[in-house]
Design a protein around this motif. Structure first.
Motif, PDB file in Angstrom:
ATOM      1  N   GLY A 186     -41.302  37.087  41.433  1.00 60.54           N
ATOM      2  CA  GLY A 186     -41.655  38.368  40.819  1.00 60.54           C
ATOM      3  C   GLY A 186     -42.490  39.246  41.724  1.00 60.54           C
ATOM      4  O   GLY A 186     -42.236  40.448  41.852  1.00 60.54           O
ATOM      5  N   LEU A 187     -43.486  38.652  42.389  1.00 61.09           N
ATOM      6  CA  LEU A 187     -44.406  39.434  43.215  1.00 61.09           C
ATOM      7  C   LEU A 187     -43.730  39.983  44.464  1.00 61.09           C
ATOM      8  O   LEU A 187     -43.859  41.179  44.785  1.00 61.09           O
ATOM      9  N   VAL A 188     -42.969  39.140  45.171  1.00 59.11           N
ATOM     10  CA  VAL A 188     -42.344  39.562  46.428  1.00 59.11           C
ATOM     11  C   VAL A 188     -41.315  40.659  46.190  1.00 59.11           C
ATOM     12  O   VAL A 188     -41.273  41.666  46.913  1.00 59.11           O
ATOM     13  N   PHE A 189     -40.493  40.497  45.168  1.00 61.23           N
ATOM     14  CA  PHE A 189     -39.477  41.514  44.901  1.00 61.23           C
ATOM     15  C   PHE A 189     -40.102  42.800  44.362  1.00 61.23           C
ATOM     16  O   PHE A 189     -39.570  43.892  44.592  1.00 61.23           O
ATOM     17  N   THR A 190     -41.216  42.684  43.659  1.00 66.53           N
ATOM     18  CA  THR A 190     -41.911  43.893  43.200  1.00 66.53           C
ATOM     19  C   THR A 190     -42.446  44.682  44.384  1.00 66.53           C
ATOM     20  O   THR A 190     -42.329  45.916  44.426  1.00 66.53           O
ATOM     21  N   VAL A 191     -43.037  43.990  45.354  1.00 68.93           N
ATOM     22  CA  VAL A 191     -43.513  44.666  46.574  1.00 68.93           C
ATOM     23  C   VAL A 191     -42.347  45.344  47.288  1.00 68.93           C
ATOM     24  O   VAL A 191     -42.453  46.501  47.732  1.00 68.93           O
TER      25      VAL A 191
ATOM     26  N   ILE B 296     -50.015  40.656  36.390  1.00 75.58           N
ATOM     27  CA  ILE B 296     -50.537  40.517  35.031  1.00 75.58           C
ATOM     28  C   ILE B 296     -49.461  39.957  34.103  1.00 75.58           C
ATOM     29  O   ILE B 296     -49.734  39.068  33.276  1.00 75.58           O
ATOM     30  N   ILE B 297     -48.242  40.468  34.231  1.00 77.88           N
ATOM     31  CA  ILE B 297     -47.127  39.966  33.414  1.00 77.88           C
ATOM     32  C   ILE B 297     -46.902  38.477  33.683  1.00 77.88           C
ATOM     33  O   ILE B 297     -46.743  37.674  32.754  1.00 77.88           O
ATOM     34  N   SER B 298     -46.899  38.100  34.975  1.00 75.51           N
ATOM     35  CA  SER B 298     -46.690  36.694  35.346  1.00 75.51           C
ATOM     36  C   SER B 298     -47.837  35.824  34.839  1.00 75.51           C
ATOM     37  O   SER B 298     -47.613  34.699  34.366  1.00 75.51           O
ATOM     38  N   ARG B 299     -49.050  36.347  34.928  1.00 75.33           N
ATOM     39  CA  ARG B 299     -50.221  35.566  34.475  1.00 75.33           C
ATOM     40  C   ARG B 299     -50.167  35.318  32.972  1.00 75.33           C
ATOM     41  O   ARG B 299     -50.488  34.217  32.507  1.00 75.33           O
ATOM     42  N   ILE B 300     -49.743  36.317  32.215  1.00 81.81           N
ATOM     43  CA  ILE B 300     -49.615  36.145  30.769  1.00 81.81           C
ATOM     44  C   ILE B 300     -48.557  35.094  30.455  1.00 81.81           C
ATOM     45  O   ILE B 300     -48.740  34.233  29.584  1.00 81.81           O
ATOM     46  N   GLY B 301     -47.431  35.140  31.200  1.00 81.07           N
ATOM     47  CA  GLY B 301     -46.369  34.153  30.996  1.00 81.07           C
ATOM     48  C   GLY B 301     -46.819  32.742  31.319  1.00 81.07           C
ATOM     49  O   GLY B 301     -46.526  31.794  30.580  1.00 81.07           O
ATOM     50  N   LEU B 302     -47.577  32.601  32.420  1.00 86.29           N
ATOM     51  CA  LEU B 302     -48.076  31.278  32.800  1.00 86.29           C
ATOM     52  C   LEU B 302     -49.112  30.768  31.802  1.00 86.29           C
ATOM     53  O   LEU B 302     -49.223  29.566  31.558  1.00 86.29           O
ATOM     54  N   GLY B 303     -49.864  31.692  31.227  1.00 81.01           N
ATOM     55  CA  GLY B 303     -50.885  31.284  30.273  1.00 81.01           C
ATOM     56  C   GLY B 303     -50.308  30.845  28.938  1.00 81.01           C
ATOM     57  O   GLY B 303     -50.858  29.956  28.274  1.00 81.01           O
TER      58      GLY B 303
ATOM     59  N   THR C 118     -38.909  34.461  27.499  1.00 83.21           N
ATOM     60  CA  THR C 118     -39.354  35.833  27.243  1.00 83.21           C
ATOM     61  C   THR C 118     -40.192  36.356  28.407  1.00 83.21           C
ATOM     62  O   THR C 118     -40.005  37.491  28.868  1.00 83.21           O
ATOM     63  N   ALA C 119     -41.107  35.496  28.899  1.00 82.02           N
ATOM     64  CA  ALA C 119     -41.943  35.900  30.037  1.00 82.02           C
ATOM     65  C   ALA C 119     -41.091  36.111  31.283  1.00 82.02           C
ATOM     66  O   ALA C 119     -41.310  37.073  32.041  1.00 82.02           O
ATOM     67  N   PHE C 120     -40.107  35.223  31.503  1.00 86.31           N
ATOM     68  CA  PHE C 120     -39.233  35.357  32.673  1.00 86.31           C
ATOM     69  C   PHE C 120     -38.440  36.657  32.613  1.00 86.31           C
ATOM     70  O   PHE C 120     -38.323  37.377  33.612  1.00 86.31           O
ATOM     71  N   TYR C 121     -37.919  36.990  31.442  1.00 87.57           N
ATOM     72  CA  TYR C 121     -37.144  38.226  31.314  1.00 87.57           C
ATOM     73  C   TYR C 121     -38.041  39.457  31.337  1.00 87.57           C
ATOM     74  O   TYR C 121     -37.575  40.554  31.687  1.00 87.57           O
TER      75      TYR C 121
END
Length: 264
Positions: free
Chosen positions: A70-75, A122-129, A156-159
């Motif tokens: 998520g992070l690399v492709f967002t950058v 933030i989205i990824s952190r919420i999904g991991l949490g 849901t978090a992945f999508y």
């Protein structure tokens, strides 16, 4: 797929080295040097990201896979977006708010990329949490074998990660499409438009296929999508520049640049 990822990685290193070597030439400077280097490095990490999906999974790699992807492709996508907006502002085609205009034209565009990346984190952190990825066993793909796989946890978090990435990609494509007819010396808006069109096509195709396939085939599809989207960004944005740098060095000069602008 691992060999393909490594081959693309080596090719990317060569292209990055070529851009660093020719960083003082018109074609590199005209294509917003700092953003080009950020995009090259992020694409380099995209190819390495696919390697994380290959091989024996463990708890650590399962978590790193999703966050890194998520992070690399967002950058990468946000850099394309900022690159396109900067080209538009250079031609005074639009007049956005003064704050955004000053931010981009002052060379402080890294802040925009950081903000987009922070939202994804933030989205990824919420999904991991809520429901982190974990090691799972696939009993259905091959009845006689037990296949160890990474379960993504909350789909849901992945999508949501994919959805935010898709939003940035669609925004980048829209902005690039509106700027496609700008009289840019090296036709950068047209290359950016086509690259984002193919990028969106790859990931729009990925979603239904990903949803309908089973575990290990799902991973193969994900690796293929990462490689395909990264390779097309590499080919559409940087290969034409490499062609001029290596094959047509006579066009990579300030005199040739002035002649092109004069003819337009």
């Amino acid at each position: 797929m691992a060999c393909m990822a490594l081959c693309f990685f080596v090719l990317k290193v060569i292209i990055l080295g070529g851009f660093v070597k020719h960083r003082d030439t018109p074609i590199v400077k005209a294509n917003i040097q700092a953003l080009s280097f950020i995009l090259l490095i992020s694409l380099l990490l995209c190819f390495l990201c696919s390697v994380l999906l290959i091989g024996h999974p463990n708890a650590t790699t399962c978590i790193i896979q999703q966050v890194t992807f998520g992070l690399v492709f967002t950058v990468t996508v946000s850099t394309v977006l900022v690159k396109t907006i900067t080209v538009i502002l250079a031609f005074n085609v639009v007049k956005p708010k003064r704050t955004i205009r000053c931010l981009l034209l002052s060379g402080d565009s890294n802040s925009v990329i950081s903000i987009c990346s922070l939202i994804q984190m933030i989205i990824s952190r919420i999904g991991l949490g809520t429901s982190p990825p974990f090691i799972d066993i696939d009993l259905h793909s091959e009845p006689r074998n037990l296949i160890i796989v990474c379960n993504k946890g909350s789909l849901t978090a992945f999508y949501c990660v994919l959805g935010y990435l898709g939003f940035l990609a669609l925004w980048s494509f829209t902005v690039a499409f509106l700027a496609r007819n700008l009289p840019d010396t090296f036709n950068d808006p047209k290359f950016l438009t086509f690259s984002m069109l193919v990028f969106c096509s790859v990931w729009v195709t990925f979603v239904p296929v990903h949803h309908s396939t089973k575990e290990k085939f799902m991973v193969a599809m994900e690796v293929f999508s990462i490689l395909a989207s990264s390779a097309e960004l590499l080919g559409c944005i940087f290969v034409p520049k490499c062609y001029i740098i290596l094959i047509r060095p006579d066009e990579n000069s300030w005199n040739a640049l002035k002649n092109r602008r004069g003819s337009k």
